[in-house]
Scaffold this motif. Structure first.
Motif, PDB file in Angstrom:
ATOM      1  N   SER A 145       0.829  -1.208   0.000  1.00  0.00           N
ATOM      2  CA  SER A 145       0.000   0.000   0.000  1.00  0.00           C
ATOM      3  C   SER A 145       0.861   1.255   0.000  1.00  0.00           C
ATOM      4  O   SER A 145       0.479   2.286  -0.571  1.00  0.00           O
ATOM      5  CB  SER A 145      -0.927   0.004   1.220  1.00  0.00           C
ATOM      6  OG  SER A 145      -0.184  -0.053   2.421  1.00  0.00           O
TER       7      SER A 145
ATOM      8  N   SER B 150       1.954   1.561  -3.618  1.00  0.00           N
ATOM      9  CA  SER B 150       0.862   1.882  -4.556  1.00  0.00           C
ATOM     10  C   SER B 150       0.409   3.336  -4.464  1.00  0.00           C
ATOM     11  O   SER B 150      -0.143   3.880  -5.416  1.00  0.00           O
ATOM     12  CB  SER B 150      -0.319   0.948  -4.334  1.00  0.00           C
ATOM     13  OG  SER B 150      -0.777   1.030  -3.014  1.00  0.00           O
ATOM     14  N   ALA B 151       0.662   3.956  -3.291  1.00  0.00           N
ATOM     15  CA  ALA B 151       0.278   5.367  -3.137  1.00  0.00           C
ATOM     16  C   ALA B 151       1.440   6.311  -3.408  1.00  0.00           C
ATOM     17  O   ALA B 151       1.292   7.534  -3.313  1.00  0.00           O
ATOM     18  CB  ALA B 151      -0.257   5.604  -1.719  1.00  0.00           C
TER      19      ALA B 151
ATOM     20  N   GLN C  45       2.575   6.000  -9.156  1.00  0.00           N
ATOM     21  CA  GLN C  45       1.734   6.855  -9.995  1.00  0.00           C
ATOM     22  C   GLN C  45       2.362   7.057 -11.368  1.00  0.00           C
ATOM     23  O   GLN C  45       1.684   7.062 -12.389  1.00  0.00           O
ATOM     24  CB  GLN C  45       1.512   8.198  -9.312  1.00  0.00           C
ATOM     25  CG  GLN C  45       0.673   8.115  -8.044  1.00  0.00           C
ATOM     26  CD  GLN C  45       0.656   9.417  -7.282  1.00  0.00           C
ATOM     27  OE1 GLN C  45       0.839  10.482  -7.851  1.00  0.00           O
ATOM     28  NE2 GLN C  45       0.456   9.337  -5.972  1.00  0.00           N
TER      29      GLN C  45
ATOM     30  N   ASP D   8      -5.861   2.558 -10.156  1.00  0.00           N
ATOM     31  CA  ASP D   8      -6.092   3.112  -8.824  1.00  0.00           C
ATOM     32  C   ASP D   8      -5.134   2.448  -7.833  1.00  0.00           C
ATOM     33  O   ASP D   8      -4.387   1.524  -8.185  1.00  0.00           O
ATOM     34  CB  ASP D   8      -7.551   2.963  -8.392  1.00  0.00           C
ATOM     35  CG  ASP D   8      -7.978   1.514  -8.157  1.00  0.00           C
ATOM     36  OD1 ASP D   8      -7.118   0.661  -7.868  1.00  0.00           O
ATOM     37  OD2 ASP D   8      -9.193   1.226  -8.245  1.00  0.00           O
ATOM     38  N   VAL D   9      -5.151   2.904  -6.590  1.00  0.00           N
ATOM     39  CA  VAL D   9      -4.179   2.469  -5.595  1.00  0.00           C
ATOM     40  C   VAL D   9      -4.226   0.960  -5.376  1.00  0.00           C
ATOM     41  O   VAL D   9      -3.193   0.289  -5.346  1.00  0.00           O
ATOM     42  CB  VAL D   9      -4.422   3.212  -4.253  1.00  0.00           C
ATOM     43  CG1 VAL D   9      -3.585   2.607  -3.144  1.00  0.00           C
ATOM     44  CG2 VAL D   9      -4.088   4.690  -4.411  1.00  0.00           C
TER      45      VAL D   9
ATOM     46  N   ARG E 251      -2.737  -1.049  -8.276  1.00  0.00           N
ATOM     47  CA  ARG E 251      -1.264  -1.018  -8.244  1.00  0.00           C
ATOM     48  C   ARG E 251      -0.733  -1.995  -7.199  1.00  0.00           C
ATOM     49  O   ARG E 251       0.292  -2.648  -7.387  1.00  0.00           O
ATOM     50  CB  ARG E 251      -0.766   0.391  -7.929  1.00  0.00           C
ATOM     51  CG  ARG E 251      -1.049   1.418  -9.006  1.00  0.00           C
ATOM     52  CD  ARG E 251      -0.588   2.782  -8.548  1.00  0.00           C
ATOM     53  NE  ARG E 251      -1.155   3.851  -9.353  1.00  0.00           N
ATOM     54  CZ  ARG E 251      -1.553   5.013  -8.871  1.00  0.00           C
ATOM     55  NH1 ARG E 251      -1.436   5.278  -7.578  1.00  0.00           N
ATOM     56  NH2 ARG E 251      -2.067   5.932  -9.676  1.00  0.00           N
ATOM     57  N   SER E 252      -1.442  -2.084  -6.068  1.00  0.00           N
ATOM     58  CA  SER E 252      -1.043  -2.997  -5.008  1.00  0.00           C
ATOM     59  C   SER E 252      -1.084  -4.444  -5.490  1.00  0.00           C
ATOM     60  O   SER E 252      -0.193  -5.239  -5.181  1.00  0.00           O
ATOM     61  CB  SER E 252      -1.956  -2.814  -3.794  1.00  0.00           C
ATOM     62  OG  SER E 252      -1.561  -3.636  -2.732  1.00  0.00           O
TER      63      SER E 252
END
Length: 734
Positions: free
Chosen positions: A429, A432-433, A438, A445-446, A449-450
């Protein structure tokens, strides 16, 4: 430059050389490494060489010191340099006060620890207003001196009467005596010899006490609600646990020590012979210890205990992180990554065998939606469309519920090649953020990506995990309770070591991975990628010299760790440094090997049979370097992680209710801590193998037996279904 300036410069250079030599000799003595090796290492570091570079390519110069030994030298050199700087500063301050004596200067110069320097400086440090300083302002210093002189026939009341002066707020004899006693107490408390003895005594004989503030409160600290343990024997994890409980205002923590031996020691240092002032001095001693010495020594001792505990905790975190980073990559498989969740559903990401993202999706197989039919259809579709061989599930919320669903899917699919694995999603997480994620996947979305990160961290753990702040990877204990700066530096060194140990494909590596290569910083890493994108793949190592901001020193430091598989020169895919290419060419001539034969079984066998010692003499190279060259040429392009066992793949679910004492299981070590190891045996919570159950013999520390990622055979010792706890053993039942 004037003659005087020249002489001053010569004196400074001489002083610096003497200081450097003192540091070298002290490190040699402390670490039991020869003076020559230490001196050489310190010199190489001063020239801007990195630890990985020195360890790999300067073995002859350092006597084959490994990375740990080199880092220990680096750390001690930095500490001792800071110590010398502090000594100079303290001498300067005391000298400016006109109080520096030759004896004091010699004591400061001789000090081997920062604490010793601070003890010597303590009497001269500018203090805020104290009882002693107020008494000195009232002119009571001479009375204190008189008391300390311990005259055999002195009368304290009579002598103190001479200092009664209402204008100075000394209204009666008692005020004068108390003021003089305050001056003496501060002097005793500031005595370096006394403080050193008391600190050592307290460390050796003091006990840590803890008690709960609210007896009705329930917390994870219950074992410390009424706890006592000898300080010097207290293990790191208990020190850090008690510290945390104190910070959270659940525990009240103190240090208990028997005071009589301390009073006796101080009296022997201060009271000389018999004098009517002996009871007064005894009272001063007891006041000095209780009011001034004990509180500060307690802080210092607890700080020292905490520092040692932090060092241990960071060492464990670092060892676990290295093991995790060096897990073998699972190659040649298309992977379905699953980031499980209840309310928001399971995010899915399909990646091919190179890590390229092919598709993302979301399904809702668990509560509260329970759309199992639609979810099953999507899973089967993805498995069939992309030839999925492995499903990787993150171990967060809803992971075990998702695992049951996935096991059912595998059973339905009836494919011998299909299996699943649960991996730690720690840090997914965070990645991903991040800005990096990005930039890599702006359209996702986050959570999506995770899911990609979860899938990729199985295919190449090192390449994926370097994108995440090491502190977020979660393979330690009490990582939030230690010095974050020291932790960050230590973990960065671990990642750097792992990356350079494996080597990096310069044509596929991300900027994150490249930034950990020896000598390469974040800017240079981005420049390498940009150059690659603008000019196509690198075909030889020399092209790196054209990358902006990659100068000669950086090239020297990094080039051996950057690989070019399939390039013009086959040596560019090996760990051999270009500075040794001429040696390799001579070696080929000596052994009658054609460069195009590199990689064949016959060539590998001939290289393995070569005797390094006589060859090294013929080639004019050091034996350690030639050994490395021969090893690298036997298996060019080899990934050192490939020698490690792959993780355990599963096809069915095991529940805690299925477990019985004595059951034999295969598991994977997820975390190693001071008192044991947590092992994933395929149930919701990892089982604990206590240190006493790791081996039939004595185990000093769990890391001596197991590492993160190890596949181990365990037997069930105990099962607590209510608390979800499983006790395991690695000692085979008889």
């Amino acid at each position: 430059m004037s003659e005087q300036d020249t002489l001053l410069k010569v004196d400074r250079e001489k002083e610096q050389a003497e200081e450097q030599e003192r540091i070298v000799q002290q490190i040699s003595s402390e670490l039991h490494i020869s003076i020559k090796q230490v001196r050489t290492t310190v010199g190489l570091l001063a020239e801007g060489n990195t630890i990985p570079f020195i360890a790999r390519y300067r073995k002859e110069m350092t006597g084959e010191l490994d990375e740990n030994e080199l880092r220990n030298i680096e750390e001690r050199a930095a500490y001792l340099k800071g110590l010398e700087d502090r000594k100079r500063e303290v001498v300067r301050i005391i000298d400016e006060q006109g109080k520096l004596t030759p004896e004091l200067a010699a004591s400061i110069k001789k000090a081997a620890k920062l604490q010793e320097v601070e003890d010597l400086y303590r009497p001269y440090r500018q203090k805020r207003k104290t009882r002693a300083s107020v008494a000195k302002e009232k002119g009571l210093d001479p009375l204190a001196t008189w008391i300390l002189s311990q005259p055999k026939g002195g009368d304290l009341q009579q002598e103190a009467a001479r200092y009664v002066d209402p204008d100075k707020a000394v209204d009666h004899v008692g005020d004068a005596i108390q003021g003089a006693m305050d001056i003496l107490a501060e002097g005793f408390a500031d005595d370096a010899v006394i403080r050193r003895w008391i600190r050592t005594y307290t460390l050796d004989h003091g006990s840590i006490l803890s008690e709960v503030k609210d007896a009705e409160a329930e917390s994870v600290y219950e074992m410390y609600y009424d706890y006592r343990e000898l300080a010097k024997k207290m293990p790191a994890h208990r020190i850090l646990a008690i510290n945390r409980g104190e910070r959270e205002s659940i525990l009240k923590v103190g240090l208990d020590v028997t005071v009589e031996p301390i009073h006796l020691y101080m009296a022997k240092q201060i009271i000389k012979g018999s004098s009517p002032l002996q009871p007064t001095l005894q009272a001063v001693i007891e006041d000095a210890y209780k009011r001034l010495i004990a509180p500060s020594i307690e802080r210092e001792v607890r700080a020292e205990l905490t520092a040692k505990a932090e060092t241990q905790a960071i060492s464990i975190f670092s060892g676990n992180l290295r093991s995790l980073l060096l897990q073998p990559p699972v190659k040649g498989k298309n992977v379905l990554g699953v980031d499980p969740a209840f309310r928001t559903g399971c995010k899915l990401a399909v990646v091919d065998d190179t890590g390229k993202l092919l598709e993302v999706a979301v399904t809702y197989p668990t509560a509260p939606h329970n759309k199992t039919r639609e979810a099953a259809a999507k899973f089967h579709e993805l498995i069939d469309t992309y030839g999925i061989q492995l499903i990787v599930i993150g171990n967060g919320t809803a992971s075990r519920e998702t695992e049951q669903f996935v096991a059912h899917i595998i059973d339905e699919h009836k494919s011998a090649d299909l299996a699943y694995l649960i991996v730690s999603e720690a840090g997914a997480s965070v990645y991903s953020a991040s800005k990096l994620a990005q930039e890599e996947f702006p359209e996702l979305d986050v959570a999506e990506r995770s899911a990609v990160s979860i899938a990729r961290r199985l295919q190449d753990p090192l390449a994926e995990l370097v994108k995440i702040d090491p502190k977020a990877i979660g393979v330690g204990q009490y990582q939030h309770d230690v010095s974050q700066k020291i932790l960050e530096d230590s973990l960065k060194a671990v990642v750097e070591s792992a990356v350079n140990h494996v080597g990096v494909d310069v044509n596929t590596a991300s900027p994150s991975l490249l930034s950990y290569v020896s000598g390469v910083n974040a800017t240079t890493a981005k420049n390498i990628v940009k150059f690659r994108e603008e000019n196509g793949k690198f075909t030889n190592r020399k092209q790196l010299q054209k990358v902006p901001r990659l100068g000669a020193k950086t090239f020297e430091q990094c080039v051996g760790f950057l690989r070019i598989p399939g390039g013009i020169d086959p040596l560019d895919s090996t760990p051999i440094h270009p500075e040794s290419y001429s040696v390799v060419n001579q070696l080929f001539k000596e052994l009658s090997i054609a460069p195009k034969e590199l990689g064949s079984k016959d060539t590998a066998a001939r290289l393995a049979e070569a005797d390094a010692a006589p060859l090294a003499d013929n080639l004019g190279v050091g034996v350690p370097t030639l050994r490395d060259i021969l090893e690298s040429l036997q298996r060019p392009g080899r990934d050192p992680r490939e020698e490690l066992p792959l993780p355990i793949f599963r096809t069915d679910v095991l529940k805690i209710e299925d477990l019985v004492a004595g059951m034999e299981l295969q598991g994977t070590v997820r975390n190693v801590i001071d008192f044991g190891a947590f092992v994933d045996i395929g149930i919701k919570s990892d089982g604990l193998v206590h240190i006493s159950q790791l081996s039939n013999g004595f185990v000093k520390h769990p890391m001596d037996v197991v590492s993160v990622g190890d596949n181990v055979t365990v037997w069930v010792l105990s099962v607590d279904t209510k608390k979800g706890r499983v006790g395991l053993t690695m000692r085979e039942p008889k």
